[in-house]
Design an enzyme around this catalytic site. Structure first.
Site, short mmCIF file in Angstrom:
data_model
loop_
_atom_site.label_atom_id
_atom_site.label_comp_id
_atom_site.label_asym_id
_atom_site.label_seq_id
_atom_site.Cartn_x
_atom_site.Cartn_y
_atom_site.Cartn_z
N ASP A 77 -9.79 24.54 27.86
CA ASP A 77 -8.81 23.99 29.00
C ASP A 77 -7.53 24.82 28.79
OD1 ASP A 77 -8.19 22.99 26.38
OD2 ASP A 77 -6.75 21.75 27.23
N GLU A 139 -7.58 20.61 24.38
CA GLU A 139 -6.69 21.06 23.30
C GLU A 139 -5.21 21.10 23.73
OE1 GLU A 139 -4.17 23.74 20.72
OE2 GLU A 139 -4.47 23.84 22.92
ZN ZN Z 1 -4.07 27.60 22.98
#
Ligand code: ZN
Length: 386
Positions: A77, A139
């Protein structure tokens, strides 16, 4: 890395797929799988219940020996590209002379492209130990994919012990970072017409008392020097940020509810529960009991990999780095190190240009990172000639 190299071609494909954390990451996962699926490659897709998000575990070569081999770990992401200051299309790889420009160019599709290119070049049947790609989701919004992976990883997911987390470190070898502990304070009042405040109780005035106490606690924390503080010369202490405040419904109503989001950044080796307790006692001293709750929303643990870990030693030797490096941002490495893995951050590009308009990765660093990762894979996966 020239414009026609496999790495750049893969990077071009990856940045063209909008994988902002609020969107599904399955199109990007599909693109990676399409490139790597072949005999000798084992692909596991660990999807969320709604199927929108997936952690990808791709093994090139044999499963064993236990702990042997190398993991290249990256998150799929990116942060949003909503900033109006972009001078090019953030979802199109743009040649900026000495750099490649795009959302995710350095954080961290540049590394993903290197990992996929390397995984595509290796001959699985010639490896003595596996090269594993672990590609996580979400993340940027709290290491959620890595946490889900760590919570559900079974025996079949026994990973090589050496894990490179490809965050942009400018090719520095980073074995320590702070964590990120997110808390939510919920304050309950009693709603009333503002002409009759005697009939209500303001959740927002209560939040004011809480915030004053938290401001004081932040100053206390800033005056302390926990173990390992010298690795963080600019901010050698635990930070406490009150990030958002939401409360009230109208200017003529005594507010019933107020929510405050807090973020603390513990140093490596610090335990989150003690920090939560300090926040709680500061609040207990400032607020009447019973009208508030404090809950832990998320924890991205700090990272502390021993400097004697073979991966740290080998990468330092390959890059010529002497001494320790630490960063103040959290990563999937903090979560994965909880599985007993040796995680080291290492990747092209600078964190200072990540999350900003015209994010870029220097072409020279991308090329150098590719050489170093290939060297590392040769050492850890032992490709045999033939
Ligand atoms: Zn990163």
């Amino acid at each position: 890395v020239d414009a026609a190299s496999p790495t750049v071609e893969i990077l071009r494909e990856l940045v063209a797929i909008d994988s902002t954390s609020r969107r599904a990451n399955t199109p990007l996962a599909d693109a990676v799988c399409n490139r790597l699926d072949r005999p000798g490659v084992a692909i596991e897709r660990h999807a969320t219940a709604d199927g929108a998000k997936v952690n990808l575990l791709i093994r090139i070569g044999p499963a064993g020996p236990p702990g042997g081999g190398l993991v290249l770990c990256g998150h799929t992401d990116t942060v949003p590209a909503d900033e109006p200051a972009w001078t090019s299309d953030p979802f199109r790889l743009t040649d900026g002379g000495d750099r490649w420009v795009a959302r995710g160019a350095c954080d961290m599709k540049g590394f993903l492209a290197l990992a996929v290119a390397l995984a595509g070049e290796l001959a699985p049947q010639r490896l003595a130990a596996p090269l594993v790609l672990l590609l996580t989701h979400d993340e940027e919004v709290g290491c959620l994919g890595a946490q889900r992976f760590a919570a559900t990883a079974g025996r079949e997911a026994m990973l090589p012990r050496a894990v490179v987390i490809g965050e942009p470190t400018g090719l520095a070898v980073v074995r320590m970072h702070k964590g990120h502990l997110r808390l939510r304070l919920l304050l309950h009042g009693r709603a009333a017409h503002s002409g009759f405040p005697n009939r209500g109780r303001s959740a927002i005035f209560a939040a004011g008392h809480a915030l004053a106490a938290l401001d004081e606690l932040a100053a206390q924390l800033a005056a302390e020097r926990p173990a390992g503080h010298h690795h963080f010369p600019e901010v050698p202490y635990v930070t406490l940020n009150a990030g958002t405040v939401h409360g009230g419904t109208a200017v003529n109503v005594v507010p019933e509810l107020c929510a405050v989001e807090l973020g603390l950044r513990p140093l490596p080796g610090m335990a989150a529960p003690q920090l939560v307790e300090r926040v709680r006692s500061a609040l207990e001293a400032a607020l009447p009991a019973g009208n508030w709750e404090l809950e832990q929303v998320n924890l991205s643990p700090p990272l502390l990999t021993p400097d004697t870990a073979p991966l740290h030693r080998d990468l330092c030797r390959l890059t010529g780095q002497r001494g320790d490096r630490a960063t103040s941002f959290a990563s999937d490495g903090g979560v994965l190190s909880g599985l007993g893995l040796d995680c080291v951050l290492f990747g092209p590009g600078a964190i200072e240009v990540a999350h900003r308009p015209d994010e870029f990765v220097p072409k020279a660093e991308l090329a150098r990172a590719g050489e170093l990762l290939a060297d590392l894979a040769a050492r850890y996966c032992r490709e045999e000639a033939g």
